[in-house]
Design a protein around this motif. Sequence first.
Motif, PDB file in Angstrom:
ATOM      1  N   MET A  35     -10.610   6.323  53.879  1.00 26.30           N
ATOM      2  CA  MET A  35      -9.113   6.206  53.811  1.00 26.30           C
ATOM      3  C   MET A  35      -8.711   5.933  52.845  1.00 26.30           C
ATOM      4  SD  MET A  35      -6.708   3.026  55.404  1.00 26.30           S
ATOM      5  CE  MET A  35      -5.335   2.222  54.406  1.00 26.30           C
ATOM      6  N   GLN A  36      -9.379   5.427  51.114  1.00 22.17           N
ATOM      7  CA  GLN A  36      -9.220   5.467  49.906  1.00 22.17           C
ATOM      8  C   GLN A  36      -8.704   6.958  49.275  1.00 22.17           C
ATOM      9  OE1 GLN A  36      -8.619   3.376  47.734  1.00 22.17           O
ATOM     10  NE2 GLN A  36      -8.978   1.404  48.927  1.00 22.17           N
ATOM     11  N   GLU A  37      -9.907   7.467  49.355  1.00 21.61           N
ATOM     12  CA  GLU A  37      -9.588   9.393  49.431  1.00 21.61           C
ATOM     13  C   GLU A  37      -8.061   9.292  49.450  1.00 21.61           C
ATOM     14  OE1 GLU A  37     -12.682   7.981  51.220  1.00 21.61           O
ATOM     15  OE2 GLU A  37     -13.488   7.805  49.246  1.00 21.61           O
ATOM     16  N   GLU A  38      -8.064   9.548  50.761  1.00 22.49           N
ATOM     17  CA  GLU A  38      -6.535   9.276  51.632  1.00 22.49           C
ATOM     18  C   GLU A  38      -4.986   9.782  50.994  1.00 22.49           C
ATOM     19  OE1 GLU A  38      -6.172   9.218  55.353  1.00 22.49           O
ATOM     20  OE2 GLU A  38      -8.037  10.546  55.781  1.00 22.49           O
ATOM     21  N   ALA A  39      -5.497   8.091  50.319  1.00 23.63           N
ATOM     22  CA  ALA A  39      -4.372   7.120  49.254  1.00 23.63           C
ATOM     23  C   ALA A  39      -4.469   7.110  48.193  1.00 23.63           C
ATOM     24  CB  ALA A  39      -4.635   5.446  49.652  1.00 23.63           C
ATOM     25  N   PHE A  40      -5.196   7.847  47.213  1.00 28.46           N
ATOM     26  CA  PHE A  40      -5.637   7.968  45.650  1.00 28.46           C
ATOM     27  C   PHE A  40      -6.249  10.068  45.566  1.00 28.46           C
ATOM     28  CE2 PHE A  40      -5.893   3.624  45.830  1.00 28.46           C
ATOM     29  CZ  PHE A  40      -4.716   3.841  45.361  1.00 28.46           C
ATOM     30  N   LEU A  41      -5.188  10.400  46.111  1.00 34.05           N
ATOM     31  CA  LEU A  41      -5.866  12.442  46.456  1.00 34.05           C
ATOM     32  C   LEU A  41      -5.787  12.754  44.907  1.00 34.05           C
ATOM     33  CD1 LEU A  41      -3.408  13.840  49.708  1.00 34.05           C
ATOM     34  CD2 LEU A  41      -6.386  13.294  49.510  1.00 34.05           C
ATOM     35  N   GLY A  42      -6.634  13.615  44.600  1.00 36.00           N
ATOM     36  CA  GLY A  42      -6.838  13.957  42.569  1.00 36.00           C
ATOM     37  C   GLY A  42      -7.088  12.738  42.360  1.00 36.00           C
ATOM     38  N   LEU A  43      -7.581  11.828  42.063  1.00 35.88           N
ATOM     39  CA  LEU A  43      -7.482  10.612  41.604  1.00 35.88           C
ATOM     40  C   LEU A  43      -9.200  10.995  40.826  1.00 35.88           C
ATOM     41  CD1 LEU A  43      -7.133   8.200  39.234  1.00 35.88           C
ATOM     42  CD2 LEU A  43      -7.493   6.892  41.840  1.00 35.88           C
ATOM     43  N   ALA A  44     -10.115  11.169  41.986  1.00 39.78           N
ATOM     44  CA  ALA A  44     -11.596  10.936  41.723  1.00 39.78           C
ATOM     45  C   ALA A  44     -11.983  12.453  40.512  1.00 39.78           C
ATOM     46  CB  ALA A  44     -12.539  11.248  43.088  1.00 39.78           C
ATOM     47  N   GLU A  45     -10.890  13.943  40.987  1.00 39.01           N
ATOM     48  CA  GLU A  45     -11.662  14.792  39.786  1.00 39.01           C
ATOM     49  C   GLU A  45     -11.103  14.361  39.247  1.00 39.01           C
ATOM     50  OE1 GLU A  45     -11.932  15.292  44.125  1.00 39.01           O
ATOM     51  OE2 GLU A  45     -10.341  14.704  43.673  1.00 39.01           O
ATOM     52  N   GLN A  71       1.471   7.134  44.780  1.00 40.82           N
ATOM     53  CA  GLN A  71       2.206   6.714  45.859  1.00 40.82           C
ATOM     54  C   GLN A  71       2.589   5.504  45.848  1.00 40.82           C
ATOM     55  OE1 GLN A  71       3.232   9.630  47.258  1.00 40.82           O
ATOM     56  NE2 GLN A  71       1.683  10.962  46.177  1.00 40.82           N
ATOM     57  N   VAL A  72       3.737   5.048  45.833  1.00 43.55           N
ATOM     58  CA  VAL A  72       4.845   3.756  46.274  1.00 43.55           C
ATOM     59  C   VAL A  72       5.724   4.103  47.042  1.00 43.55           C
ATOM     60  CG1 VAL A  72       5.455   1.854  45.322  1.00 43.55           C
ATOM     61  CG2 VAL A  72       4.056   3.183  44.224  1.00 43.55           C
ATOM     62  N   MET A  73       5.681   3.188  48.210  1.00 45.95           N
ATOM     63  CA  MET A  73       6.872   3.760  49.701  1.00 45.95           C
ATOM     64  C   MET A  73       7.807   3.479  48.930  1.00 45.95           C
ATOM     65  SD  MET A  73       5.096   5.976  50.821  1.00 45.95           S
ATOM     66  CE  MET A  73       3.534   6.411  51.434  1.00 45.95           C
ATOM     67  N   ALA A  74       8.026   1.887  48.354  1.00 45.54           N
ATOM     68  CA  ALA A  74       9.377   1.575  47.709  1.00 45.54           C
ATOM     69  C   ALA A  74      10.032   2.343  47.542  1.00 45.54           C
ATOM     70  CB  ALA A  74       8.638  -0.005  47.321  1.00 45.54           C
ATOM     71  N   LEU A  94      -4.215   0.858  43.301  1.00 46.12           N
ATOM     72  CA  LEU A  94      -5.224   2.068  42.047  1.00 46.12           C
ATOM     73  C   LEU A  94      -6.210   1.321  41.072  1.00 46.12           C
ATOM     74  CD1 LEU A  94      -5.063   4.894  40.844  1.00 46.12           C
ATOM     75  CD2 LEU A  94      -3.906   3.477  38.139  1.00 46.12           C
ATOM     76  N   GLN A  95      -6.639   0.275  41.038  1.00 48.17           N
ATOM     77  CA  GLN A  95      -7.134  -0.010  39.429  1.00 48.17           C
ATOM     78  C   GLN A  95      -8.605  -0.482  40.401  1.00 48.17           C
ATOM     79  OE1 GLN A  95      -5.563  -4.325  37.513  1.00 48.17           O
ATOM     80  NE2 GLN A  95      -3.716  -2.529  36.993  1.00 48.17           N
ATOM     81  N   HIS A  96      -8.151  -0.854  41.190  1.00 43.50           N
ATOM     82  CA  HIS A  96      -9.478  -0.842  42.490  1.00 43.50           C
ATOM     83  C   HIS A  96     -10.862   0.494  42.999  1.00 43.50           C
ATOM     84  CE1 HIS A  96     -11.148  -2.084  45.904  1.00 43.50           C
ATOM     85  NE2 HIS A  96     -12.112  -3.249  45.162  1.00 43.50           N
ATOM     86  N   ARG A  97      -9.366   1.231  42.862  1.00 42.49           N
ATOM     87  CA  ARG A  97     -10.247   2.609  43.144  1.00 42.49           C
ATOM     88  C   ARG A  97     -11.186   2.522  42.112  1.00 42.49           C
ATOM     89  NH1 ARG A  97     -13.228   5.314  46.460  1.00 42.49           N
ATOM     90  NH2 ARG A  97     -12.844   7.467  46.246  1.00 42.49           N
ATOM     91  N   VAL A  98     -10.171   2.671  40.860  1.00 40.15           N
ATOM     92  CA  VAL A  98     -11.320   2.521  40.380  1.00 40.15           C
ATOM     93  C   VAL A  98     -12.409   2.542  39.324  1.00 40.15           C
ATOM     94  CG1 VAL A  98     -10.734   3.383  36.800  1.00 40.15           C
ATOM     95  CG2 VAL A  98      -8.728   4.066  38.433  1.00 40.15           C
ATOM     96  N   LEU A  99     -12.611   1.477  39.627  1.00 40.47           N
ATOM     97  CA  LEU A  99     -13.450   1.147  39.374  1.00 40.47           C
ATOM     98  C   LEU A  99     -14.409   1.061  40.777  1.00 40.47           C
ATOM     99  CD1 LEU A  99     -12.416  -2.732  39.224  1.00 40.47           C
ATOM    100  CD2 LEU A  99     -13.465  -1.724  37.130  1.00 40.47           C
ATOM    101  N   GLN A 100     -13.937   1.682  41.871  1.00 41.11           N
ATOM    102  CA  GLN A 100     -15.058   1.715  42.900  1.00 41.11           C
ATOM    103  C   GLN A 100     -15.216   2.767  42.638  1.00 41.11           C
ATOM    104  OE1 GLN A 100     -12.186   2.593  46.460  1.00 41.11           O
ATOM    105  NE2 GLN A 100     -13.072   0.527  46.809  1.00 41.11           N
TER     106      GLN A 100
END
Length: 126
Positions: free
Chosen positions: A1-11, A83-86, A110-116
């Motif tokens: 799920m994290q990969e879907e929420a932050f597409l392209g971040l890992a690359e 991606q912010v829905m508000a 996003l910060q949590h994902r960077v750490l992950q």
Amino acid sequence: MQEEAFLGLAELLPKVAMDDGTVIITSVNEAFARPGSLLDLFRGSFRDGEGIAHLLNHTLIVAADPGALALCEAVHPHCYLLQVMAAGVSSANGFMTRSYLELVWSKLTLQHRVLQLGYNYLYTVS
């Protein structure tokens, strides 16, 4: 799920990170990314500082909206759309409004994902 929420971040992160895995992260909305605004001042401070211009290559600018992303991409090589829905994140949000809280939580996630993903970060705030 994290990969879907932050597409392209890992690359993107390996392109931005320093040798020790540290990334400098800042965020802007469209108002803060316009020419002559906060983003220009922020980037200029790296160029004008003594011996720190190279750190701009290790800076990820997180855009809170598509307008900010387009403006960022015109001046910086490492931009990422959060991606912010508000609605209404392109301009200032009142403290503790729904849009404000969603933006804050999106940035924290996003910060949590960077750490992950195994990176360290310095996060600037305005």
